[in-house]
Design a protein around this motif. Structure first.
Motif, mmCIF file in Angstrom:
data_model
loop_
_atom_site.group_PDB
_atom_site.id
_atom_site.type_symbol
_atom_site.label_atom_id
_atom_site.label_comp_id
_atom_site.label_asym_id
_atom_site.label_seq_id
_atom_site.Cartn_x
_atom_site.Cartn_y
_atom_site.Cartn_z
ATOM 1 N N LEU A 113 0.822 -1.209 0.000
ATOM 2 C CA LEU A 113 0.000 0.000 0.000
ATOM 3 C C LEU A 113 0.856 1.258 0.000
ATOM 4 O O LEU A 113 0.440 2.290 -0.540
ATOM 5 N N ALA A 114 2.023 1.190 0.593
ATOM 6 C CA ALA A 114 2.912 2.356 0.641
ATOM 7 C C ALA A 114 3.711 2.542 -0.638
ATOM 8 O O ALA A 114 4.325 3.593 -0.840
ATOM 9 N N SER A 115 3.687 1.545 -1.515
ATOM 10 C CA SER A 115 4.505 1.588 -2.729
ATOM 11 C C SER A 115 3.750 2.201 -3.897
ATOM 12 O O SER A 115 2.528 2.365 -3.871
ATOM 13 N N ASP A 116 4.487 2.492 -4.957
ATOM 14 C CA ASP A 116 3.881 3.055 -6.165
ATOM 15 C C ASP A 116 2.943 2.064 -6.854
ATOM 16 O O ASP A 116 2.099 2.473 -7.664
ATOM 17 N N ALA A 117 3.079 0.782 -6.544
ATOM 18 C CA ALA A 117 2.198 -0.216 -7.152
ATOM 19 C C ALA A 117 0.751 -0.035 -6.724
ATOM 20 O O ALA A 117 -0.162 -0.508 -7.404
ATOM 21 N N ALA A 118 0.539 0.663 -5.606
ATOM 22 C CA ALA A 118 -0.816 0.866 -5.084
ATOM 23 C C ALA A 118 -1.303 2.288 -5.338
ATOM 24 O O ALA A 118 -2.163 2.788 -4.617
ATOM 25 N N VAL A 119 -0.787 2.921 -6.364
ATOM 26 C CA VAL A 119 -1.091 4.332 -6.607
ATOM 27 C C VAL A 119 -2.587 4.594 -6.784
ATOM 28 O O VAL A 119 -3.072 5.695 -6.490
ATOM 29 N N ASN A 120 -3.339 3.596 -7.233
ATOM 30 C CA ASN A 120 -4.762 3.802 -7.470
ATOM 31 C C ASN A 120 -5.630 3.394 -6.275
ATOM 32 O O ASN A 120 -6.853 3.417 -6.359
ATOM 33 N N LEU A 121 -5.005 3.028 -5.169
ATOM 34 C CA LEU A 121 -5.742 2.682 -3.956
ATOM 35 C C LEU A 121 -5.748 3.882 -3.017
ATOM 36 O O LEU A 121 -4.694 4.330 -2.572
ATOM 37 N N VAL A 122 -6.924 4.377 -2.725
ATOM 38 C CA VAL A 122 -7.107 5.521 -1.836
ATOM 39 C C VAL A 122 -8.283 5.223 -0.917
ATOM 40 O O VAL A 122 -9.380 4.942 -1.381
ATOM 41 N N GLY A 123 -8.054 5.240 0.383
ATOM 42 C CA GLY A 123 -9.123 4.949 1.331
ATOM 43 C C GLY A 123 -9.524 3.488 1.355
ATOM 44 O O GLY A 123 -10.609 3.150 1.827
ATOM 45 N N ALA A 124 -8.654 2.619 0.893
ATOM 46 C CA ALA A 124 -8.957 1.185 0.902
ATOM 47 C C ALA A 124 -8.748 0.605 2.295
ATOM 48 O O ALA A 124 -7.873 1.044 3.044
ATOM 49 N N VAL A 125 -9.562 -0.385 2.644
ATOM 50 C CA VAL A 125 -9.352 -1.175 3.858
ATOM 51 C C VAL A 125 -9.164 -2.612 3.397
ATOM 52 O O VAL A 125 -10.122 -3.280 2.996
ATOM 53 N N LEU A 126 -7.914 -3.088 3.416
ATOM 54 C CA LEU A 126 -7.610 -4.432 2.939
ATOM 55 C C LEU A 126 -7.725 -5.414 4.091
ATOM 56 O O LEU A 126 -6.963 -5.360 5.052
ATOM 57 N N LEU A 127 -8.681 -6.315 3.990
ATOM 58 C CA LEU A 127 -8.913 -7.318 5.023
ATOM 59 C C LEU A 127 -7.911 -8.457 4.838
ATOM 60 O O LEU A 127 -7.939 -9.151 3.817
ATOM 61 N N ALA A 128 -7.042 -8.635 5.822
ATOM 62 C CA ALA A 128 -5.976 -9.610 5.724
ATOM 63 C C ALA A 128 -6.120 -10.624 6.854
ATOM 64 O O ALA A 128 -5.348 -10.639 7.821
ATOM 65 N N ASN A 129 -7.147 -11.484 6.754
ATOM 66 C CA ASN A 129 -7.455 -12.391 7.856
ATOM 67 C C ASN A 129 -7.348 -13.871 7.469
ATOM 68 O O ASN A 129 -7.876 -14.729 8.167
ATOM 69 N N GLY A 130 -6.685 -14.133 6.362
ATOM 70 C CA GLY A 130 -6.448 -15.521 5.992
ATOM 71 C C GLY A 130 -7.672 -16.281 5.532
ATOM 72 O O GLY A 130 -7.670 -17.517 5.497
ATOM 73 N N GLY A 131 -8.753 -15.572 5.198
ATOM 74 C CA GLY A 131 -9.946 -16.230 4.697
ATOM 75 C C GLY A 131 -10.968 -16.587 5.755
ATOM 76 O O GLY A 131 -11.908 -17.350 5.481
ATOM 77 N N ARG A 132 -10.814 -16.032 6.959
ATOM 78 C CA ARG A 132 -11.771 -16.354 8.033
ATOM 79 C C ARG A 132 -13.169 -15.834 7.728
ATOM 80 O O ARG A 132 -14.155 -16.439 8.084
ATOM 81 N N PHE A 133 -13.244 -14.676 7.102
ATOM 82 C CA PHE A 133 -14.521 -14.139 6.641
ATOM 83 C C PHE A 133 -14.236 -13.049 5.637
ATOM 84 O O PHE A 133 -13.094 -12.574 5.530
ATOM 85 N N THR A 134 -15.239 -12.646 4.874
ATOM 86 C CA THR A 134 -15.106 -11.527 3.955
ATOM 87 C C THR A 134 -16.022 -10.408 4.425
ATOM 88 O O THR A 134 -16.953 -10.631 5.201
ATOM 89 N N ALA A 135 -15.731 -9.205 3.958
ATOM 90 C CA ALA A 135 -16.521 -8.046 4.392
ATOM 91 C C ALA A 135 -16.976 -7.245 3.181
ATOM 92 O O ALA A 135 -16.417 -7.351 2.111
#
Length: 266
Positions: free
Chosen positions: A244-266
């Motif tokens: 998210l801090a890199s230039d590869a994520a330049v088009n992500l703004v205000g994203a909340v990336l759920l990183a829970n290993g597949g326990r649930f989706t939101a």
């Protein structure tokens, strides 16, 4: 520290990481240094822990910082600006849980009785979690925006929590604090993108940190589901934060990336 084709993603960047004395914050700081950051400032309420991690890194320094102290946050960020000229990347990983609440939840589960927390949750416990998690995030975001906006550039990544989505029983103060963190970061993101600043959030699930080590075994066992990934490592969450801090994520703004290993989706 891992080195691979990404080692120059943060070349010549000035970075600051809160909560950098251990866990996810320390993993982020190590990886920023490995990927070419010119300077990494490690901030933590445990100054000795931050200093110990900083000693491992080639171009790092440590500062003792309680993010709940607004004046202290402002002073630390302004000092960084004075000494290094700018702030390019801020990763805010500082936060607290409530070990006493966890013990009470665990006791109820072991005894086979309902979890009853809300009617006995005292003001001090509520305010401690809110003061660090939510107020602290506001203090850090405000200080970072103040120094980034004049440059028209900067990246902020906030570590939230999947607890904001699944709202664990008996943990209302923690869930509320992290839900507030997500909403705060998203509101700020929509405002500051016009000034060239990107703000995004990582919302980890169970992760092997100091907080996890203090979690009663009965609660840890509740996360042991063979259908999903086990507890994440701090390095795995750091990888997402630095994407998210890199230039590869330049088009992500205000994203909340759920990183829970597949326990649930939101």
């Amino acid at each position: 520290m891992r080195t691979d084709a990404r080692t120059e993603r943060f070349a010549d960047k000035v970075a600051m990481v809160t909560g950098a004395g251990s866990g996810m914050g320390a993993a982020v700081a190590r990886q920023l240094a490995a990927e070419g950051a010119r300077t990494v400032v490690l901030a933590d309420v445990n100054g000795e822990g931050a200093a110990a991690v900083a000693k491992e890194l080639p171009a790092a320094e440590a500062v003792e910082l309680d993010v709940a102290d607004a004046a202290g946050v402002d002073a630390a960020v302004q000092d960084l600006l004075h000494r290094h000229g700018r702030l390019d990347v801020l990763v805010h990983a500082a936060g607290v849980d409530d070990p006493e609440a966890k013990e009470r939840i665990a006791a109820a589960l072991v005894e086979g009785r309902p979890v009853e927390m809300t009617d006995s949750l005292d003001d001090a416990s509520w305010r401690r979690v809110m003061r660090v998690n939510l107020d602290g995030t506001f203090h850090v975001l405000r200080a970072a925006v103040r120094v980034m906006r004049p440059f028209g550039a900067g990246v902020i990544v906030v570590i939230g929590s999947s607890a904001a989505f699944d709202t664990p029983v008996g943990y209302p103060h923690y869930a509320a604090s992290k839900a507030g963190v997500h909403a705060l970061a998203q509101a700020v993101a929509k405002e500051v993108v016009a000034s060239g600043i990107r703000v995004n959030v990582v919302a980890p699930g169970p992760t092997e940190t100091g907080m996890a080590a203090r979690t009663p075994e009965v609660l840890r066992a509740g996360f042991a589901d063979p259908r999903v990934r086990p507890y994440a490592t701090p390095e795995e969450i750091a990888d997402i934060a630095l994407f998210l801090a890199s230039d590869a994520a330049v088009n992500l703004v205000g994203a909340v990336l759920l990183a829970n290993g597949g326990r649930f989706t939101a």
